[in-house]
Scaffold this motif. Structure first.
Motif, PDB file in Angstrom:
ATOM      1  N   THR A  90      -9.675  -7.677   5.143  1.00 37.95           N
ATOM      2  CA  THR A  90      -9.170  -5.878   6.552  1.00 37.95           C
ATOM      3  C   THR A  90      -8.802  -4.688   5.849  1.00 37.95           C
ATOM      4  N   LEU A  91      -7.336  -5.003   5.114  1.00 37.84           N
ATOM      5  CA  LEU A  91      -6.256  -3.907   5.974  1.00 37.84           C
ATOM      6  C   LEU A  91      -6.657  -3.767   3.915  1.00 37.84           C
ATOM      7  N   VAL A 124       0.575   4.624  -2.686  1.00 39.49           N
ATOM      8  CA  VAL A 124       0.398   5.852  -1.728  1.00 39.49           C
ATOM      9  C   VAL A 124       1.797   6.650  -3.026  1.00 39.49           C
ATOM     10  N   PRO A 158     -14.518  -6.576   0.545  1.00 40.36           N
ATOM     11  CA  PRO A 158     -16.033  -6.883   1.195  1.00 40.36           C
ATOM     12  C   PRO A 158     -16.071  -8.326  -0.113  1.00 40.36           C
ATOM     13  N   GLU A 191      -4.964   1.505   9.622  1.00 40.22           N
ATOM     14  CA  GLU A 191      -3.158   2.333   8.887  1.00 40.22           C
ATOM     15  C   GLU A 191      -3.863   2.482   7.333  1.00 40.22           C
ATOM     16  N   SER A 192      -4.875   1.356   6.809  1.00 38.32           N
ATOM     17  CA  SER A 192      -5.231   0.969   5.602  1.00 38.32           C
ATOM     18  C   SER A 192      -6.281   2.602   4.985  1.00 38.32           C
ATOM     19  N   VAL A 250       4.999   3.419   8.965  1.00 34.95           N
ATOM     20  CA  VAL A 250       5.103   2.124   9.251  1.00 34.95           C
ATOM     21  C   VAL A 250       5.342   2.072  11.246  1.00 34.95           C
ATOM     22  N   GLN A 299      -3.771   5.279   4.917  1.00 36.53           N
ATOM     23  CA  GLN A 299      -3.182   5.340   3.305  1.00 36.53           C
ATOM     24  C   GLN A 299      -4.254   5.871   2.652  1.00 36.53           C
ATOM     25  N   SER A 300      -5.025   5.527   2.193  1.00 38.43           N
ATOM     26  CA  SER A 300      -6.512   5.731   1.162  1.00 38.43           C
ATOM     27  C   SER A 300      -6.166   7.142   1.155  1.00 38.43           C
ATOM     28  N   ALA A 326     -10.001  -3.745   2.592  1.00 36.83           N
ATOM     29  CA  ALA A 326     -11.094  -2.863   2.429  1.00 36.83           C
ATOM     30  C   ALA A 326     -11.731  -3.339   1.651  1.00 36.83           C
ATOM     31  N   ASP A 360     -19.841  -3.571   2.413  1.00 40.63           N
ATOM     32  CA  ASP A 360     -18.713  -3.442   3.364  1.00 40.63           C
ATOM     33  C   ASP A 360     -18.157  -2.762   1.970  1.00 40.63           C
ATOM     34  N   SER A 361     -17.828  -2.030   0.736  1.00 41.99           N
ATOM     35  CA  SER A 361     -16.847  -1.745  -0.436  1.00 41.99           C
ATOM     36  C   SER A 361     -17.710  -0.334  -0.174  1.00 41.99           C
ATOM     37  N   ARG A 364     -17.331   5.192   2.576  1.00 46.34           N
ATOM     38  CA  ARG A 364     -16.768   3.949   2.081  1.00 46.34           C
ATOM     39  C   ARG A 364     -15.797   3.319   3.259  1.00 46.34           C
ATOM     40  N   PRO A 365     -16.007   2.257   4.215  1.00 43.82           N
ATOM     41  CA  PRO A 365     -16.026   1.794   4.874  1.00 43.82           C
ATOM     42  C   PRO A 365     -14.578   0.829   5.181  1.00 43.82           C
ATOM     43  N   ILE A 366     -13.995   2.108   5.332  1.00 34.35           N
ATOM     44  CA  ILE A 366     -12.182   0.678   5.829  1.00 34.35           C
ATOM     45  C   ILE A 366     -11.625   0.428   7.086  1.00 34.35           C
ATOM     46  N   PRO A 367     -12.780  -0.003   7.191  1.00 33.63           N
ATOM     47  CA  PRO A 367     -11.777  -0.921   9.049  1.00 33.63           C
ATOM     48  C   PRO A 367     -10.547  -1.144   9.250  1.00 33.63           C
ATOM     49  N   ASP A 368      -9.145  -1.553   8.747  1.00 41.32           N
ATOM     50  CA  ASP A 368      -8.340  -1.190   9.725  1.00 41.32           C
ATOM     51  C   ASP A 368      -7.603   0.108   9.650  1.00 41.32           C
ATOM     52  N   GLU A 415     -19.015   0.146   8.378  1.00 42.92           N
ATOM     53  CA  GLU A 415     -20.218  -0.228   8.063  1.00 42.92           C
ATOM     54  C   GLU A 415     -21.650  -0.419   8.928  1.00 42.92           C
ATOM     55  N   ARG A 422     -13.592 -10.695   5.777  1.00 47.14           N
ATOM     56  CA  ARG A 422     -13.963  -9.793   6.393  1.00 47.14           C
ATOM     57  C   ARG A 422     -15.450 -10.106   6.701  1.00 47.14           C
ATOM     58  N   ILE A 436       0.501  -0.999  -0.047  1.00 41.03           N
ATOM     59  CA  ILE A 436       0.035  -0.393   0.159  1.00 41.03           C
ATOM     60  C   ILE A 436       0.705   0.913  -0.586  1.00 41.03           C
ATOM     61  N   ALA A 450      -5.365   2.134  -2.595  1.00 40.92           N
ATOM     62  CA  ALA A 450      -4.886   1.708  -1.903  1.00 40.92           C
ATOM     63  C   ALA A 450      -5.984   0.802  -1.379  1.00 40.92           C
ATOM     64  N   THR A 451      -7.258   0.964  -1.091  1.00 45.08           N
ATOM     65  CA  THR A 451      -8.382   0.501  -0.398  1.00 45.08           C
ATOM     66  C   THR A 451      -9.156   0.117  -1.832  1.00 45.08           C
TER      67      THR A 451
END
Lengths: 325, 578
Positions: free
Chosen positions: A259-260, A157, A264, B277-278, B28, B281-282, A262, B246-247, B271-275, B85, A268, A152, A164-165
C-alpha cells in the motif's frame, strides 16, 4: 522420509479443510447483507435480490459450503464483483509481485542476520554483541510502515536514488524491476532481519556451549571453521521454523508495504477488496493464504528431517535440545 | 440578486502558490498528526481566497489557452498520482469514482460538459435540444469524429452504446437516475439521435455529462467481449496504451484528435497510489508531476509543498448528521435547530485536519457554486449555545412534547457513526457539544453496511452521513426529500412547499429559473434543518511547476469550462512549460 510425509499429510489435509470452512464462514458472518455491501446504497432492491440469487445466499449454509469447496478444489474461486475477472486469475496476476518482494526480503534478512548472529554469539556480551542486540531490538520495535516511510523520505526523496512508489514488471525491464523492488524489500526485511538475528544468536550460544564444540576447540580448529561448519547447522532449527512462518506471513507484511509503495501485489489486492467489499476475492485470498501457510509449514517439517536424520526416524517427532547433546 | 450574480461568475476553484521551505522530517511529523503551525498558515491564506473568489484571472487564462496565443509547449510526458484504481473502463461496467472520471477524460470525451457557470453545454456533441414536454432530447453529433479504432461516431454508434451496454440489465448506469429513464434512442439521421424518456425530465442532460455520456466504440467493445473494460477505446485526446491494474495506466497522444492543436502532451501515465503519505512523497520525489487529492486533510498537506500549484475545488457535498424526522424527538424542528446551534463546526473542522481549507457549511452546495444560496447561509442555525438552550427549553417544557416524556426531562437520543478513528473523535466532539446544552447522547459505532441499511430503513435517530451530490441538484433532492417512503430519503423529511418546488424544478429547462427554484429549496433546508452540515468536500489537483493548463479547458466554441472539480481534469489542455 516417506514415513514422515505419510504421518504429516493427513494433518495437513484436515487443517486445510478447517481453514476452508473458517474462510467460508468468515464472509458469511460479516454484518449486513453481502449483496447490499457489494452493490452499494443506491442499488435497487431487485438488483440486490439478483445478486443474492447469483451467490446462492438464500441456500442453507452447508450446501453453500459444499458447492463453494467443490468449485474451489477445481480451481474455480468465482468471479470478482469489482472487475468480473476470475478470482484465481486476479490473484495469479499479482502473486509474482508479492512473492518477489517477499522472497527478496527474506533473502536480504538471512544474508544479514546469519553473519550478525554468528559474530554476536562468538563474542557474547562484548561491546559488539551489545551493539548488534540493541540495533536489532530497535529494528524489531519499528513498525514496517515507519521503516517504509523513512526509506521513501531518505532514499527516494532526499537522495533521489530510487523511485518512491510504483512497480516495473520483471518481464518488462530487469533493472527497472529491481529499482522498484528494493525499497519495499528492505522495508519488509528490517523486522525479519532483527527476529532472525536474535533467534539465531540464542541457538548458536546454546550450541557453542556444548561438549562437541569444546572438543573441536581443544583440537585447535579455527574459530571460523567451528562457527560455520560445526555450530551453524545444529543451530538452524529455530531459524528454519521462523523463516517458514515468515514466508507464510509474507502477505501480512505485504499489506502494509504494497500500500505504501503502491505495488500491484496480493497485499494491496486484499486491502482494496476488503474496502470495496469484493467478497469473492477476499474469500479466495484468505483461502490461498491459509493454504500456503499450512503448506510452507509442512515443507519446514520435512526440512527438519533433512537437517537432522533422527527426525526422519522418529517419524516427525523432533527432540529439541537432545540434538548433539 | 447582485450577490447571486457574482456567484455565477466566480469559478469553483482557487489557485494558490506557496514557497515555504519544508524538511522531510517535518512531513513525517505532520503525518503523525501534529500540524498546528502549518494549518495556521494555510488558514489565513486559503480562507481569504475562498471568500474573495477570483473572477478575472482564471478566465483570461482559459482564453489564452483556447486561442493558443500563449503557445503552450507541445510534447512532454507526465505521471499523475491518483487516489484510487478503477475496476473497469467500460461505461456501464466500471464504477467510476472521481479518480476514474479523471482518467476517462484522457481516453473519452463526454458528450456534454458543465461550463464555468455550471450550465451544461455540448462538448463532444454538436448540440442538444429538448422538446416542450421534456421527454425527447435530441443530440446532434459532429461530423468526421472517429473512435481510436477508426469506427465513426455517428447515430448508429450512440444507439448501440445505449442498447448493448448502457441500458442492459447488468449496467450500473441502468438505474432510474441514469439511463433507466430512457425508453429508447431513435436515429433521426446519420448524425442525430433522440433520447426518448419515459417521463419528463428537465435535467436529463446532466446524465450525458457523466459516464453515461462517455462515447466509447461499440465495435471495439463487441470485439473485446469480457475484456472490454480493460481495453477502452474512445474519441478522446489520448489513446489507451497499457494498463497494469493497481500500478499504472498509460495513454499516448491521439494524432487524429477532432480538436485541432490538442492535446499538448505526448503521453500520460496514471498511477493509483492509495497511501496519502506515499502519494505526497512521490510528488516531492518527482515520480509524479500531478497529484489529485480528494480529502480536506490532504489538501492542507499539499498546500505546504514548495514549487507546486494547487487547484482547490470546494464540492457540493458535505459531511454532517442526518436526523430521522419521522420519529420523536427529531420530528420537532426546535430540537433539530437546537442540535445545530449547539455545535461549533470550526472545532469539527479542526479535528478533521481541514482547518484553513474549508469553512463551516450552511448547505450542501459549495460557496462558489452557482446553486449556493446566500439567504440559506444566513438562515442556517450556526454555533450559538444560548439559542440552542432556548430552543431546547421550549421543547422540554412543552407539555405536548413529541417524545412523550415528562416536562423538564432532558432530550435523549442515540448517535451512530461508522467505525473510524477520525469519525470517533468527531462523534465525541458532537456528544460534548450536545451534552453541554443538556442533551443525553449515546454514541454507537456501526459497520458500514449496517449503517447504510439502517439509514435506508430509517431504523435510527441520528447518524453521521455524507450528503449532497455534484450531479444536477434535482437528482439528489428528488430522491432525498420528495417521498418520505423512498429508501434514499434518509431523514424522511418533506413538505408540500418542498414538493411543489421539486415538481417545478423537474419540468423547468431554463438554467436561471431552475437555479432560483433550487435556492428556494436550500432556504427550506436551512429553516427546517432535517440534516446538520459540517463542511464541504474538498478536492485538490496539485501540479509541479512547469505543468500548466489543469483548469484552463474551454469548449470547442471557446466558452470557458468548469475547471477541474473533484480532480476531474481535461487532459487535452494540460501542457508543460514553454
Amino acid at each position: 522420509m516417506l514415513r514422515l510425509i505419510g504421518r504429516r499429510l493427513p494433518v495437513v489435509v484436515a487443517t486445510l479443510l478447517c481453514v476452508s470452512f473458517l474462510t467460508f464462514m468468515l464472509t458469511s458472518l460479516l454484518p449486513g447483507d453481502p449483496a447490499r455491501s457489494i452493490l452499494g446504497e443506491q442499488a435497487s432492491d431487485e438488483a440486490v435480490a439478483a445478486v443474492r440469487e447469483d451467490l446462492h445466499l438464500d441456500d442453507p449454509l452447508p450446501s453453500r459450503y459444499v458447492r463453494w469447496l467443490g468449485d474451489a478444489v477445481q480451481g474455480d474461486l468465482g468471479r470478482s464483483f469489482r472487475t468480473n475477472e476470475p478470482v484465481l486469475d486476479t490473484i495469479a496476476e499479482r502473486a509474482p509481485v508479492t512473492l518477489e518482494i517477499g522472497l527478496l526480503a527474506t533473502a536480504i534478512a538471512l544474508l544479514v542476520a546469519v553473519p550478525l548472529a554468528a559474530i554476536s554469539a562468538w563474542r557474547v556480551d562484548s561491546k559488539l554483541d551489545r551493539t548488534i542486540m540493541t540495533a536489532t531490538f530497535g529494528m524489531q520495535a519499528l513498525p514496517s510502515f515507519v521503516v517504509a516511510l523513512g526509506l521513501i523520505v531518505i532514499v527516494a526523496v532526499r537522495l533521489d536514488w530510487l523511485p518512491a512508489t510504483g512497480w516495473v514488471r520483471l518481464t518488462d525491464d530487469l533493472g527497472g524491476n529491481l529499482k522498484t523492488a528494493i525499497l519495499p524489500a528492505l522495508a519488509m526485511a528490517a523486522g525479519e532481519c532483527a527476529v532472525f538475528t536474535r533467534i539465531q544468536r540464542a541457538d548458536l550460544i546454546t550450541t557453542l556451549e556444548q561438549d562437541s564444540i569444546t572438543m573441536a576447540r581443544s583440537k585447535g580448529i579455527s574459530s571460523t571453521r567451528i562457527l560455520f561448519r560445526h555450530a551453524l547447522r545444529p543451530s538452524m532449527f529455530s531459524l528454519l521454523t521462523v523463516v517458514g512462518v515468515q514466508i507464510g506471513a509474507i502477505l501480512s507484511g505485504a499489506v502494509v508495504v504494497e500500500t505504501l509503495f503502491a505495488l500491484p501485489g496480493v497485499g494491496r489486492l486484499l486491502v482494496d477488496s476488503i474496502s470495496q467489499r469484493d467478497l469473492m476475492v477476499v474469500q479466495g485470498l484468505a483461502l490461498l493464504v491459509a493454504a500456503s501457510f499450512v503448506i510452507v509449514n509442512f515443507l519446514v517439517d520435512i526440512a527438519y528431517g533433512l537437517l537432522d536424520p533422527r527426525v526422519r526416524e522418529n517419524g516427525g517427532r523432533r527432540r529439541r535440545g537432545s540434538a548433539y547433546g | 440578486m447582485t450577490s447571486s450574480k457574482a456567484d455565477t461568475t466566480r469559478r469553483p476553484w482557487r489557485r494558490t502558490r506557496r514557497w515555504s521551505v519544508i524538511v522531510a522530517a517535518a512531513l513525517v511529523a505532520a503525518a503523525c498528526g501534529s500540524g498546528d503551525d502549518s494549518d495556521e498558515s494555510v488558514s489565513s491564506d486559503g480562507a481569504a481566497e475562498t471568500i474573495d473568489g477570483d473572477n478575472a484571472e482564471p478566465s483570461s487564462e482559459a482564453t489564452t489557452a483556447g486561442n493558443g496565443s500563449d503557445d503552450p509547449a507541445r510534447g512532454g510526458s507526465i505521471s499523475v498520482g491518483l487516489e484510487a484504481e478503477t475496476d473497469s473502463w467500460l461505461p456501464g461496467e466500471g464504477q467510476y469514482s472521481f479518480s476514474g472520471q479523471s482518467v476517462a477524460m484522457a481516453i473519452y470525451d463526454p458528450l456534454l460538459k458543465r461550463d464555468v457557470n455550471g450550465e451544461i453545454r455540448p462538448y463532444l456533441a454538436a448540440g442538444i435540444e429538448v422538446n416542450d414536454d421534456l421527454t425527447e432530447w435530441t443530440l446532434t453529433l459532429r461530423p468526421d469524429v472517429t473512435f481510436h479504432d477508426g469506427t465513426p461516431l455517428n447515430a448508429d454508434a450512440v444507439v448501440r452504446m445505449f442498447e448493448d451496454y448502457l441500458s442492459t440489465e447488468t449496467s450500473n448506469l441502468g438505474g432510474d437516475g441514469q439511463m433507466g429513464q430512457v425508453d429508447h434512442v431513435e436515429i433521426v439521421d446519420e448524425l442525430t439521435v433522440t433520447y426518448v424518456l419515459s417521463e419528463p425530465n428537465a435535467a436529463f442532460s446532466d446524465v450525458l455529462s457523466g459516464p453515461a455520456g462517455y462515447a466509447f466504440s461499440p465495435d471495439a467493445a463487441d470485439a473485446a467481449g469480457p475484456d472490454a473494460g480493460a481495453q477502452p477505446v474512445g474519441t478522446g485526446p489520448f489513446v489507451f496504451e497499457s494498463w497494469q491494474r493497481d500500478s499504472q495506466l498509460t495513454v499516448v497522444r491521439n494524432e487524429d484528435y477532432w480538436q485541432p492543436g490538442l492535446p499538448y502532451l505526448d503521453s500520460i501515465t496514471f498511477r493509483p497510489i492509495p497511501d496519502v503519505e506515499s502519494r505526497l512523497q512521490s510528488l516531492i520525489a518527482g515520480d509524479v508531476q500531478v497529484l489529485s487529492s480528494l480529502t480536506a486533510d490532504t489538501a492542507a498537506r499539499v498546500a505546504e509543498l514548495d514549487g507546486v500549484t494547487d487547484h482547490v475545488h470546494i464540492g457540493n457535498s458535505t459531511g454532517g448528521v442526518i436526523l430521522n424526522t419521522l420519529n420523536p424527538p427529531f420530528d420537532d424542528v426546535r430540537v433539530r435547530k437546537a442540535l445545530a446551534h449547539a455545535v461549533d463546526v470550526d472545532a469539527i473542522i479542526e479535528v478533521s485536519g481541514a482547518a484553513g481549507i474549508v469553512e463551516p457549511a450552511t448547505q450542501t452546495y459549495g460557496p462558489s457554486d452557482p446553486y449556493y444560496s446566500t439567504e440559506a447561509a444566513e438562515l442556517y442555525p450556526t454555533y450559538d449555545p444560548e439559542q440552542a438552550e432556548e430552543h431546547l427549553a421550549e421543547y422540554v417544557n412543552d407539555p405536548d412534547r413529541s417524545d412523550g416524556k415528562a416536562v423538564g426531562e432532558p432530550v435523549s437520543f442515540r448517535y451512530d457513526c461508522v467505525t473510524d478513528p477520525i469519525n470517533r473523535e468527531v462523534s465525541q466532539l458532537f456528544q460534548a457539544y450536545w451534552s453541554a446544552v443538556g442533551i443525553d447522547v449515546e454514541l454507537r459505532e456501526v459497520e458500514q453496511a449496517t449503517h447504510i441499511e439502517e439509514a435506508r430503513s430509517k431504523d435510527y435517530e441520528a447518524k453521521c452521513y455524507r450528503m449532497g451530490s455534484d450531479d444536477d441538484p434535482y437528482r439528489d433532492l428528488a430522491r432525498t426529500f420528495y417521498d418520505s417512503d423512498d429508501p434514499y430519503a434518509y431523514t424522511g423529511f418533506t413538505s408540500d412547499e418542498l414538493k411543489s418546488l421539486l415538481d417545478q424544478i423537474r419540468v423547468e429547462p431554463e438554467f436561471e429559473a431552475r437555479r432560483e427554484l433550487v435556492l428556494e429549496t436550500s432556504k427550506i433546508m436551512a429553516e427546517e434543518v432535517p440534516q446538520l452540515v459540517t463542511y464541504n468536500t474538498v478536492s485538490t489537483v496539485t501540479a509541479q511547476d512547469g505543468v500548466s493548463g489543469i483548469t484552463d479547458w474551454v469548449f470547442p466554441d471557446g466558452t470557458a469550462g468548469n475547471g477541474a472539480p473533484n480532480t476531474i481534469v481535461m487532459w487535452a489542455f494540460v501542457h508543460t512549460a514553454t
